[in-house]
Design a protein around this motif. Sequence first.
Motif, mmCIF file in Angstrom:
data_model
loop_
_atom_site.group_PDB
_atom_site.id
_atom_site.type_symbol
_atom_site.label_atom_id
_atom_site.label_comp_id
_atom_site.label_asym_id
_atom_site.label_seq_id
_atom_site.Cartn_x
_atom_site.Cartn_y
_atom_site.Cartn_z
ATOM 1 N N ALA A 27 -10.509 1.771 5.087
ATOM 2 C CA ALA A 27 -10.182 2.748 6.129
ATOM 3 C C ALA A 27 -8.955 2.318 6.920
ATOM 4 O O ALA A 27 -8.095 3.137 7.258
ATOM 5 N N GLN A 28 -8.846 1.014 7.201
ATOM 6 C CA GLN A 28 -7.701 0.506 7.945
ATOM 7 C C GLN A 28 -6.413 0.635 7.136
ATOM 8 O O GLN A 28 -5.358 0.997 7.660
ATOM 9 N N LEU A 29 -6.494 0.352 5.828
ATOM 10 C CA LEU A 29 -5.317 0.470 4.973
ATOM 11 C C LEU A 29 -4.885 1.930 4.844
ATOM 12 O O LEU A 29 -3.689 2.245 4.887
ATOM 13 N N LEU A 30 -5.838 2.836 4.723
ATOM 14 C CA LEU A 30 -5.524 4.255 4.641
ATOM 15 C C LEU A 30 -4.862 4.736 5.927
ATOM 16 O O LEU A 30 -3.899 5.509 5.894
ATOM 17 N N GLN A 31 -5.371 4.285 7.061
ATOM 18 C CA GLN A 31 -4.780 4.649 8.353
ATOM 19 C C GLN A 31 -3.318 4.201 8.417
ATOM 20 O O GLN A 31 -2.432 4.955 8.847
ATOM 21 N N ALA A 32 -3.052 2.965 7.968
ATOM 22 C CA ALA A 32 -1.685 2.426 8.013
ATOM 23 C C ALA A 32 -0.749 3.207 7.095
ATOM 24 O O ALA A 32 0.405 3.489 7.442
ATOM 25 N N MET A 33 -1.233 3.580 5.905
ATOM 26 C CA MET A 33 -0.402 4.320 4.957
ATOM 27 C C MET A 33 -0.104 5.729 5.474
ATOM 28 O O MET A 33 1.021 6.228 5.337
ATOM 29 N N TRP A 34 -1.095 6.371 6.059
ATOM 30 C CA TRP A 34 -0.896 7.704 6.618
ATOM 31 C C TRP A 34 0.132 7.647 7.743
ATOM 32 O O TRP A 34 1.047 8.469 7.824
ATOM 33 N N ALA A 35 0.020 6.640 8.617
ATOM 34 C CA ALA A 35 0.955 6.503 9.727
ATOM 35 C C ALA A 35 2.382 6.306 9.219
ATOM 36 O O ALA A 35 3.332 6.886 9.756
ATOM 37 N N GLN A 36 2.541 5.496 8.167
ATOM 38 C CA GLN A 36 3.876 5.258 7.629
ATOM 39 C C GLN A 36 4.436 6.518 6.970
ATOM 40 O O GLN A 36 5.620 6.830 7.117
ATOM 41 N N ALA A 37 3.580 7.245 6.253
ATOM 42 C CA ALA A 37 4.030 8.486 5.621
ATOM 43 C C ALA A 37 4.478 9.496 6.666
ATOM 44 O O ALA A 37 5.490 10.193 6.491
ATOM 45 N N VAL A 94 -5.901 2.882 -4.973
ATOM 46 C CA VAL A 94 -5.143 1.901 -4.200
ATOM 47 C C VAL A 94 -6.071 1.132 -3.274
ATOM 48 O O VAL A 94 -6.106 -0.102 -3.261
ATOM 49 N N LEU A 95 -6.844 1.866 -2.480
ATOM 50 C CA LEU A 95 -7.686 1.245 -1.466
ATOM 51 C C LEU A 95 -8.720 0.311 -2.073
ATOM 52 O O LEU A 95 -8.858 -0.840 -1.660
ATOM 53 N N ALA A 96 -9.446 0.804 -3.063
ATOM 54 C CA ALA A 96 -10.544 0.023 -3.630
ATOM 55 C C ALA A 96 -10.047 -1.189 -4.403
ATOM 56 O O ALA A 96 -10.601 -2.289 -4.283
ATOM 57 N N GLN A 97 -9.008 -1.021 -5.201
ATOM 58 C CA GLN A 97 -8.571 -2.130 -6.046
ATOM 59 C C GLN A 97 -7.855 -3.210 -5.249
ATOM 60 O O GLN A 97 -8.018 -4.400 -5.531
ATOM 61 N N VAL A 98 -7.077 -2.830 -4.248
ATOM 62 C CA VAL A 98 -6.472 -3.838 -3.382
ATOM 63 C C VAL A 98 -7.558 -4.629 -2.661
ATOM 64 O O VAL A 98 -7.521 -5.865 -2.600
ATOM 65 N N ARG A 99 -8.540 -3.908 -2.099
ATOM 66 C CA ARG A 99 -9.631 -4.598 -1.401
ATOM 67 C C ARG A 99 -10.390 -5.528 -2.325
ATOM 68 O O ARG A 99 -10.638 -6.694 -1.999
#
Length: 285
Positions: free
Chosen positions: A73-83, A133-138
């Motif tokens: 969830a934190q990684l998704l938040q960061a990616m959305w903010a950057q986009a 992206v989220l699951a495999q990085v984690r």
Amino acid sequence: MATVVVVHGIAKQFLGPQTLQGSIAPAVVDGVRLAEGPSLAVDDVEVAFYGHLFRKPGTKGTSQSPPADPFEAQLLQAMWAQAAKNEPDRIPPPPDPSETTKAAVPRFVQRAFLALSRSRFTARNPDRFMMGVLAQVRRYLTEPDLREEVQRWVAETVTSDTRVIVGHSLGSVVAYEALCAHPEWPVTTFVTIGSPLGIPNLVFDRLRPRPEKGTGAWPAGVNSWTNLRDAYDVVALVKELAPLFGNGPHRIDDIPVHNGWEAHAIEHHLTAKETGAAIAAGLTT
């Protein structure tokens, strides 16, 4: 024996080394040729494949549950903010993190995928891609046994002829850790494309070896490291890696590339003249 080894990124679990070879090796050859580098054949390029380690036994398709893990969830938040920062005319900003509770996660995920579907980051299946992206990085960064197995498969691909390693997306993290663990390898040139290596807390601070005082280790034996990133690529969240990694005279050369609508695509990165030049330099030293 391959002089160039490419370590792939996420969402390749339903492919295989020869399948990827068919698109990646010609892309490398095209990039080097465009950069007017030395003669290179597809047989000189090999893919270090580990995608099968993420394939669930007995399942088909790519359906996954929405991310509920705090890391994802934190990684998704960061990616959305950057986009949203990259393309404010297309993508609305995400809600404040304090407004995202566990109960609201599914709705937050749906909104994030809808927002990212408008981005140059990925033009196709943003929900499936982002969950990958989220699951495999984690999983790579938090499951030690899986991490070791991925490293083993990559190490088996590198030979005494290998001079250049290219890491894409999660593969740049895998390749970085492999180079740090094997200073005896003959590799002198490291090329990262679409890399999440610089993402604080989630990636950078979990690397092996651990960064010290805000600086990541320089892979011993590597003389040249080039990092290429598209401005719209939200996986390459931190665009400048040079301030994060250093070793005396060695410094990363951060170079922007333009990959069109699919900012993160590996083939788009590899066929770029800038990438070809970085690889070519490693073949001539």
